[in-house]
Design a protein around this motif. Structure first.
Motif, PDB file in Angstrom:
ATOM      1  N   ASP A  54      16.962  79.898  53.743  1.00 35.50           N
ATOM      2  CA  ASP A  54      16.742  79.272  55.053  1.00 35.50           C
ATOM      3  C   ASP A  54      16.074  77.910  54.896  1.00 35.50           C
ATOM      4  N   ASP A  55      15.038  77.850  54.057  1.00 33.90           N
ATOM      5  CA  ASP A  55      14.341  76.581  53.834  1.00 33.90           C
ATOM      6  C   ASP A  55      15.269  75.553  53.192  1.00 33.90           C
ATOM      7  N   LEU A  56      16.020  75.979  52.197  1.00 33.86           N
ATOM      8  CA  LEU A  56      16.930  75.071  51.500  1.00 33.86           C
ATOM      9  C   LEU A  56      17.979  74.518  52.454  1.00 33.86           C
ATOM     10  N   ASN A  57      18.599  75.398  53.227  1.00 34.09           N
ATOM     11  CA  ASN A  57      19.646  74.954  54.149  1.00 34.09           C
ATOM     12  C   ASN A  57      19.091  74.069  55.262  1.00 34.09           C
ATOM     13  N   ARG A  58      17.895  74.384  55.721  1.00 36.72           N
ATOM     14  CA  ARG A  58      17.277  73.560  56.759  1.00 36.72           C
ATOM     15  C   ARG A  58      17.022  72.143  56.247  1.00 36.72           C
ATOM     16  N   ALA A  59      16.499  72.036  55.027  1.00 34.54           N
ATOM     17  CA  ALA A  59      16.212  70.719  54.459  1.00 34.54           C
ATOM     18  C   ALA A  59      17.500  69.935  54.201  1.00 34.54           C
ATOM     19  N   LYS A  60      18.512  70.602  53.652  1.00 33.29           N
ATOM     20  CA  LYS A  60      19.773  69.914  53.371  1.00 33.29           C
ATOM     21  C   LYS A  60      20.435  69.440  54.662  1.00 33.29           C
ATOM     22  N   ASN A  61      20.436  70.299  55.680  1.00 31.05           N
ATOM     23  CA  ASN A  61      21.049  69.923  56.956  1.00 31.05           C
ATOM     24  C   ASN A  61      20.308  68.766  57.619  1.00 31.05           C
ATOM     25  N   LEU A  62      18.988  68.752  57.502  1.00 34.36           N
ATOM     26  CA  LEU A  62      18.215  67.669  58.095  1.00 34.36           C
ATOM     27  C   LEU A  62      18.550  66.338  57.426  1.00 34.36           C
ATOM     28  N   VAL A  63      18.656  66.348  56.091  1.00 35.43           N
ATOM     29  CA  VAL A  63      19.026  65.125  55.368  1.00 35.43           C
ATOM     30  C   VAL A  63      20.434  64.690  55.748  1.00 35.43           C
ATOM     31  N   ALA A  64      21.354  65.642  55.760  1.00 37.41           N
ATOM     32  CA  ALA A  64      22.755  65.316  56.029  1.00 37.41           C
ATOM     33  C   ALA A  64      22.966  64.835  57.470  1.00 37.41           C
TER      34      ALA A  64
END
Length: 482
Positions: free
Chosen positions: A374-384
């Protein structure tokens, strides 16, 4: 009456529709983010003027605007050891008088066109930036041409600029954030490294018109510059205009300034700079980070977004939202040709300085623990999802093209960035955290009231504590200010 009845019926349908829509929303959790989309931009074009001056162009025909940035491959790293601040002052003086016109005359002409021309000096590069309506671009380009190629460096304006800088030095002695910034860079990089140097009153007073002209003549040559243009213009049309403006600019011989790689922090040390009566403590924690062309760049960006690079980051949620120690806490990496700094920072209430430091290190240690999906996907989505924000205006696009040119990034870099971020896995991001976030090897700079915060800091046992004065960091208050 019939029309009124129809209107009432329409309003009732609208109200019922909103009611049904509201009932279908699940307000117990944040709304689902849309899937990040690939960034699609116009093609990047290249051409070269007759004197070898390289030009990078992106045509944007939606709005009749032009952004033209002339970048000089020169910055503070090129300052002589005994003339720190020379690059900054030289760039600042360019538009203070050119081609026989005063600074006020130049400003009036630019304002009349509805255009903007600004100058700035950076670490490795400096620039002259033109933003203009397309209809006034030719006239604005002529003014830019005068500023770039015919600066006068008038003595009266130079004296004023020197006085302003000395006044700023004086003011810095009473600005905790300025004190912390200078101290952090000086301690981390060393006072003689280009990333850690700072000018002083004696150096500023020594600057002469001749020194500025010599520095200008050394670095302002066509083969030590490039142009980035974005706007409503065709390639061939722009080439003709730039040939007229800059085609006769002469080449020169410029030796590239090599910057030595800074030495990494070996152990944790706390530097407490006494600011009696301070209502807040300014905290800066960090170490040497990574170079811009590091293969770890993408994992670092994702990792730092989660740590302190966004409003919802762990540092901000902890120190601001959970504990109320501060209005904001953040972290960032400064990516340069050689490794720059990693810094986590905040201004916190004096009475909770020790507690805030403890929470900083809780989060710095916590980011090294493997991330949940969840943390990884949240961070990646925020950057993208936030990446397209960098391309909203012609000026922002030009800034991205400058970075691409400076670091020789591939032509497809912008279009492939989002997909590269989204394909990162947890092990890559966790490896970056363990490599670059090493809490036991960091410097801790605190600017605050020593009498109120020292004992609390000592009890944390973070490492050796060194007490410094403001003069240890900034030198004596300038004579002109006394």
């Amino acid at each position: 009456m019939k029309k009124i009845n129809l209107l009432i019926s329409g309003l009732m349908i609208l109200v019922l529709s909103f009611s049904v829509f509201a009932q279908s929303l699940d307000r117990t959790k944040p709304p689902q983010l849309p899937a990040p989309q690939k960034l699609n931009l116009p093609a990047i074009e290249h051409f070269t003027l007759s004197n070898g001056l390289k030009v990078v162009l992106m045509e944007k025909h939606q709005v009749p605007l032009m952004q033209l940035d002339l970048i000089i491959k020169m910055g503070s790293v090129n300052d002589p050891a005994d003339k720190v601040g020379l690059a900054n002052l030289t760039m600042d003086m360019l538009d203070e008088g050119a081609a026989g016109k005063t600074s006020l005359q130049l400003a009036d002409e630019i304002d009349f066109l509805g255009a903007r021309i600004s100058t700035s000096a950076g670490i490795h590069t400096s620039g002259i930036y033109l933003h203009s309506p397309l209809s006034k671009f030719d006239d604005a380009l002529k003014i830019m041409d005068d500023i770039v190629l015919k600066p006068d460096f008038p003595q009266k304006e130079l004296d004023r600029k020197k006085k302003d800088r000395i006044t700023s030095l004086m003011q810095a002695h009473d600005q905790p954030t300025a004190i912390a910034s200078v101290a952090f860079n000086k301690i981390l990089f060393g006072k003689d490294h280009p990333y850690g140097r700072m000018t002083d009153e004696k150096t500023i007073k020594s600057f002469t018109e001749g020194a500025l002209k010599d520095f200008y003549n050394k670095y302002f040559v066509s083969n030590n510059a490039y142009i980035v243009a974005v706007g409503d213009i065709k390639k061939e049309e722009l080439k003709k205009k730039l040939e007229l403006a800059f085609g006769k600019w002469q080449k020169g011989s410029v030796k590239e300034e090599k910057v030595s790689e800074p030495v990494q922090v070996k152990e944790r040390t706390v530097y407490l700079i006494d600011k009696p009566g301070a209502a807040q403590s300014v905290i800066s924690i960090g170490r040497i980070g990574a170079a811009r062309l590091s293969p770890d760049y993408d994992p670092i960006v994702v990792m730092n977004t989660l740590l302190g690079g966004s409003f919802t980051s762990r540092l901000n949620q902890n120190l601001r939202e959970k504990h109320g120690y501060t209005y904001g806490a953040s972290s960032r990496f400064l990516f340069r040709h050689v490794p720059g700094s990693f810094i986590a920072s905040s201004s916190v209430q004096t009475e909770v300085t020790d507690k805030a430091l403890a929470e900083f290190f809780n989060e710095l240690n916590g980011i090294r623990v493997p991330l949940t999906n969840d943390d990884l996907n949240r961070a990646k989505n925020l950057v993208a999802l936030s990446y397209p924000d960098n391309f909203q205006s012609v000026a922002e696009i030009a800034s991205q093209l400058e970075e691409m040119t400076e670091f020789n990034l591939p032509e497809n870099y912008f279009g492939s960035y989002v997909s590269k971020i989204l394909t990162l896995n947890g092990s890559e991001v966790n490896a970056a955290a363990k490599k670059y976030i090493v809490p036991e090897q960091m410097i801790v700079v605190v600017v605050g009231d020593r009498s109120k915060v020292e004992e609390g800091i000592k009890k944390l046992n973070l490492g050796e504590l060194k007490n410094l004065s403001i003069e240890d960091v900034l030198g004596k208050v300038p004579e002109a200010a006394k």
